[in-house]
Write a protein that holds these residues in place. Structure first.
Motif, mmCIF file in Angstrom:
data_model
loop_
_atom_site.group_PDB
_atom_site.id
_atom_site.type_symbol
_atom_site.label_atom_id
_atom_site.label_comp_id
_atom_site.label_asym_id
_atom_site.label_seq_id
_atom_site.Cartn_x
_atom_site.Cartn_y
_atom_site.Cartn_z
ATOM 1 N N LEU A 225 5.607 -1.234 1.851
ATOM 2 C CA LEU A 225 4.858 0.000 1.641
ATOM 3 C C LEU A 225 5.598 0.957 0.715
ATOM 4 O O LEU A 225 6.828 1.028 0.740
ATOM 5 C CB LEU A 225 4.601 0.692 2.988
ATOM 6 C CG LEU A 225 3.678 -0.058 3.933
ATOM 7 C CD1 LEU A 225 3.694 0.572 5.307
ATOM 8 C CD2 LEU A 225 2.264 -0.098 3.375
ATOM 9 N N LYS B 9 0.858 -1.186 0.000
ATOM 10 C CA LYS B 9 0.000 0.000 0.000
ATOM 11 C C LYS B 9 0.887 1.227 0.000
ATOM 12 O O LYS B 9 2.090 1.130 0.172
ATOM 13 C CB LYS B 9 -0.889 0.032 1.249
ATOM 14 C CG LYS B 9 -1.948 -1.023 1.291
ATOM 15 C CD LYS B 9 -2.833 -0.798 2.486
ATOM 16 C CE LYS B 9 -4.019 -1.715 2.411
ATOM 17 N NZ LYS B 9 -5.263 -1.024 2.666
ATOM 18 N N LYS B 10 0.259 2.371 -0.138
ATOM 19 C CA LYS B 10 0.957 3.636 0.015
ATOM 20 C C LYS B 10 0.846 4.075 1.466
ATOM 21 O O LYS B 10 -0.118 3.737 2.152
ATOM 22 C CB LYS B 10 0.354 4.702 -0.896
ATOM 23 C CG LYS B 10 0.575 4.418 -2.367
ATOM 24 C CD LYS B 10 0.017 5.518 -3.219
ATOM 25 C CE LYS B 10 0.291 5.204 -4.688
ATOM 26 N NZ LYS B 10 -0.169 6.271 -5.560
ATOM 27 N N ALA B 11 1.839 4.836 1.914
ATOM 28 C CA ALA B 11 1.827 5.347 3.279
ATOM 29 C C ALA B 11 2.490 6.709 3.322
ATOM 30 O O ALA B 11 3.410 6.985 2.549
ATOM 31 C CB ALA B 11 2.553 4.388 4.220
#
Length: 97
Positions: A42, A14-16
Motif C-alpha cells: 500500500l 492501492k492508496k491508504a
C-alpha cells in the motif's frame, strides 16, 4: 511478521490513509501498523491528525458533539473527503462475538 517471517503478504497496490488512535500514539506509536501496510504494497499516507474528535464516548455526548466535529474537521475528515474513491480508509474493526 515476527511470528511468521516466511508468510507472503498479498500485494494490494492501492492508496491508504492511516490514522492512529490518540491513546496508541501517546503510549507507543503506529510504526507496526505502517510496516504491515507497507508489506501489503500500500501507498500509505500517515495523517498528522492528532485527535479525531471521538475520544471514546466524547464525540457521542450531546453537549460535546460540536467540539468533536470541529476537532475532526482539523485534519481527519477533510483527508477522508479528499481521498480518491479507491483509497483504503481507517475504520474500526467489527466487534467480535
Amino acid at each position: 511478521m515476527q511470528k511468521a517471517p516466511e508468510f507472503t503478504f498479498p500485494k494490494l497496490e492501492k492508496k491508504a490513509l492511516l490514522h492512529g488512535h490518540c491513546h496508541q500514539k501517546a503510549l507507543a506509536d503506529i510504526a507496526a501498523e505502517k510496516a504491515l501496510l507497507d508489506k501489503l504494497g500500500l501507498d500509505v499516507r500517515v495523517l498528522d491528525s492528532g485527535c479525531c474528535g471521538m475520544a471514546g464516548s466524547f464525540g457521542f455526548e450531546r453537549d460535546k458533539a460540536g467540539v468533536a466535529a470541529q476537532i475532526g474537521e482539523l485534519v481527519l475528515l477533510p483527508a477522508v473527503r479528499q481521498a480518491e474513491p479507491d483509497t483504503l480508509l481507517p475504520r474500526k474493526a467489527p466487534a467480535s462475538g
